[in-house]
Design a protein around this motif. Structure first.
Motif, short mmCIF file in Angstrom:
data_model
loop_
_atom_site.label_atom_id
_atom_site.label_comp_id
_atom_site.label_asym_id
_atom_site.label_seq_id
_atom_site.Cartn_x
_atom_site.Cartn_y
_atom_site.Cartn_z
N MET A 1 0.89 -1.18 0.11
CA MET A 1 0.09 0.15 0.13
C MET A 1 0.83 1.39 -0.24
O MET A 1 1.88 1.42 0.88
CB MET A 1 -1.06 0.00 1.18
N LYS A 2 0.57 2.18 -0.78
CA LYS A 2 1.40 3.59 -0.87
C LYS A 2 0.60 4.43 -0.15
O LYS A 2 -0.84 4.71 -0.37
CB LYS A 2 1.49 3.79 -2.48
N GLY A 3 1.35 5.36 0.41
CA GLY A 3 0.78 6.59 1.08
C GLY A 3 1.36 7.80 0.40
O GLY A 3 2.33 7.67 -0.20
N GLY A 4 0.87 8.92 0.51
CA GLY A 4 1.16 10.24 -0.06
C GLY A 4 0.58 11.29 0.87
O GLY A 4 -0.10 11.19 1.70
N SER A 5 1.09 12.43 0.55
CA SER A 5 0.91 13.44 1.17
C SER A 5 0.92 14.74 0.25
O SER A 5 1.60 14.71 -0.98
CB SER A 5 1.83 13.79 2.24
N ALA A 6 0.40 15.76 0.62
CA ALA A 6 0.32 17.19 -0.27
C ALA A 6 0.57 18.29 0.71
O ALA A 6 0.42 18.11 2.02
CB ALA A 6 -1.07 17.31 -0.71
N ASP A 7 1.56 19.08 0.08
CA ASP A 7 1.73 20.35 0.90
C ASP A 7 0.70 21.53 0.40
O ASP A 7 0.57 21.97 -0.65
CB ASP A 7 3.24 20.80 0.44
N PRO A 8 -0.24 21.98 1.58
CA PRO A 8 -1.02 22.99 1.11
C PRO A 8 -0.35 24.47 0.64
O PRO A 8 -1.03 25.01 -0.22
CB PRO A 8 -1.75 23.52 2.41
N THR A 9 0.94 24.54 0.64
CA THR A 9 1.51 25.93 0.47
C THR A 9 2.22 25.50 -1.16
O THR A 9 3.13 26.40 -1.19
CB THR A 9 2.26 26.53 1.22
N ALA A 10 2.13 24.57 -1.66
CA ALA A 10 2.97 23.97 -2.73
C ALA A 10 2.86 25.13 -3.91
O ALA A 10 3.85 25.12 -4.62
CB ALA A 10 2.63 22.68 -3.34
N PHE A 11 1.77 25.58 -4.36
CA PHE A 11 1.52 26.20 -5.38
C PHE A 11 1.26 27.59 -5.06
O PHE A 11 0.55 28.27 -5.94
CB PHE A 11 0.67 25.65 -6.45
N SER A 12 1.45 28.38 -3.97
CA SER A 12 1.08 29.42 -3.66
C SER A 12 1.58 30.63 -4.50
O SER A 12 1.11 31.61 -4.75
CB SER A 12 1.56 30.12 -1.97
N SER A 13 2.99 30.61 -5.16
CA SER A 13 3.74 31.42 -5.95
C SER A 13 2.85 31.41 -7.27
O SER A 13 2.96 32.23 -7.91
CB SER A 13 5.06 31.35 -5.91
N LEU A 14 2.48 30.21 -7.75
CA LEU A 14 1.80 29.97 -8.90
C LEU A 14 0.35 30.75 -8.99
O LEU A 14 -0.05 31.19 -9.99
CB LEU A 14 1.51 28.58 -9.38
N LEU A 15 -0.25 30.73 -7.83
CA LEU A 15 -1.42 31.27 -7.61
C LEU A 15 -1.33 32.90 -7.88
O LEU A 15 -1.93 33.68 -8.62
CB LEU A 15 -2.01 31.27 -6.31
N LEU A 16 -0.43 33.32 -7.17
CA LEU A 16 -0.09 35.00 -7.34
C LEU A 16 0.35 35.19 -8.82
O LEU A 16 -0.06 36.24 -9.50
CB LEU A 16 1.17 35.37 -6.37
N THR A 17 1.06 34.40 -9.33
CA THR A 17 1.31 34.67 -10.76
C THR A 17 0.20 34.71 -11.62
O THR A 17 0.18 35.40 -12.66
CB THR A 17 2.59 33.69 -11.19
N SER A 18 -0.63 33.65 -11.55
CA SER A 18 -1.79 33.51 -12.64
C SER A 18 -2.71 34.70 -12.39
O SER A 18 -3.33 35.13 -13.07
CB SER A 18 -2.47 32.16 -12.36
N VAL A 19 -2.94 34.84 -11.13
CA VAL A 19 -4.04 36.07 -10.92
C VAL A 19 -3.55 37.46 -11.37
O VAL A 19 -4.06 38.29 -11.97
CB VAL A 19 -4.22 36.35 -9.13
N ALA A 20 -2.01 37.52 -11.12
CA ALA A 20 -1.29 38.74 -11.62
C ALA A 20 -1.42 38.99 -13.20
O ALA A 20 -1.65 40.12 -13.82
CB ALA A 20 0.11 38.78 -11.06
N THR A 21 -0.79 37.80 -13.85
CA THR A 21 -1.05 37.84 -15.40
C THR A 21 -2.49 38.39 -15.81
O THR A 21 -2.55 39.00 -16.73
CB THR A 21 -0.55 36.61 -15.95
N CYS A 22 -3.45 37.38 -15.09
CA CYS A 22 -4.93 37.88 -15.61
C CYS A 22 -5.12 39.49 -15.46
O CYS A 22 -5.94 39.99 -16.37
CB CYS A 22 -5.97 36.71 -15.06
N LEU A 23 -4.88 39.96 -14.30
CA LEU A 23 -5.29 41.24 -14.03
C LEU A 23 -4.34 42.49 -14.81
O LEU A 23 -4.86 43.24 -15.42
CB LEU A 23 -4.98 41.59 -12.64
N ILE A 24 -3.04 41.87 -15.08
CA ILE A 24 -2.13 42.70 -15.94
C ILE A 24 -2.65 42.71 -17.34
O ILE A 24 -2.61 43.89 -18.15
CB ILE A 24 -0.73 42.55 -15.91
N GLY A 25 -3.29 41.62 -17.70
CA GLY A 25 -3.89 41.65 -19.13
C GLY A 25 -5.21 42.19 -19.19
O GLY A 25 -5.61 42.17 -20.52
N GLY A 26 -5.57 42.71 -18.27
CA GLY A 26 -6.92 43.74 -18.52
C GLY A 26 -8.22 43.06 -18.03
O GLY A 26 -9.22 43.62 -18.16
#
Length: 105
Positions: A1-26
């Motif tokens: 049996m395999k187990g896994g985990s996830a880090d809740p802060t793994a993509f926090s910089s990606l979220l900032l970048t995606s929101v910024a690109t959409c808002l800069i785009g208009g």
């Protein structure tokens, strides 16, 4: 049996970048329509700026700080432009009401 985990802060910089690109785009936080090409322009602008900062040897937190500052400026400009548009719309409505009152007399 395999187990896994996830880090809740793994993509926090990606979220900032995606929101910024959409808002800069208009894309406005207040609604409206925008073309995909403008969002692509936002991606281009932010990519060039972050690549330039990385080429100069800036740390990732400096790039995130710069992205946040740019996002703040874009949001402030969006708010100012929305306020000016609403003010001009109200001014046109008042002027048309005055001209129609004048025509009735």
């Amino acid at each position: 049996m395999k187990g896994g985990s996830a880090d809740p802060t793994a993509f926090s910089s990606l979220l900032l970048t995606s929101v910024a690109t959409c808002l800069i785009g208009g894309i406005s936080l207040y609604g409206g329509k925008v073309d995909t090409a403008y969002v692509f322009f936002g991606v281009l602008v932010l990519s060039v700026l972050t690549a330039g900062a990385a080429a100069e040897g800036a740390q990732s937190y400096v790039t995130d700080l710069f992205t946040g500052a740019l996002l703040f400026v874009v949001l402030a400009l969006d708010f100012v432009m929305l306020t000016l548009a609403a003010r001009n719309k109200l001014r046109r409505r008042i002027l048309s009401a005055r001209s129609s009152d004048f025509a009735l007399r």
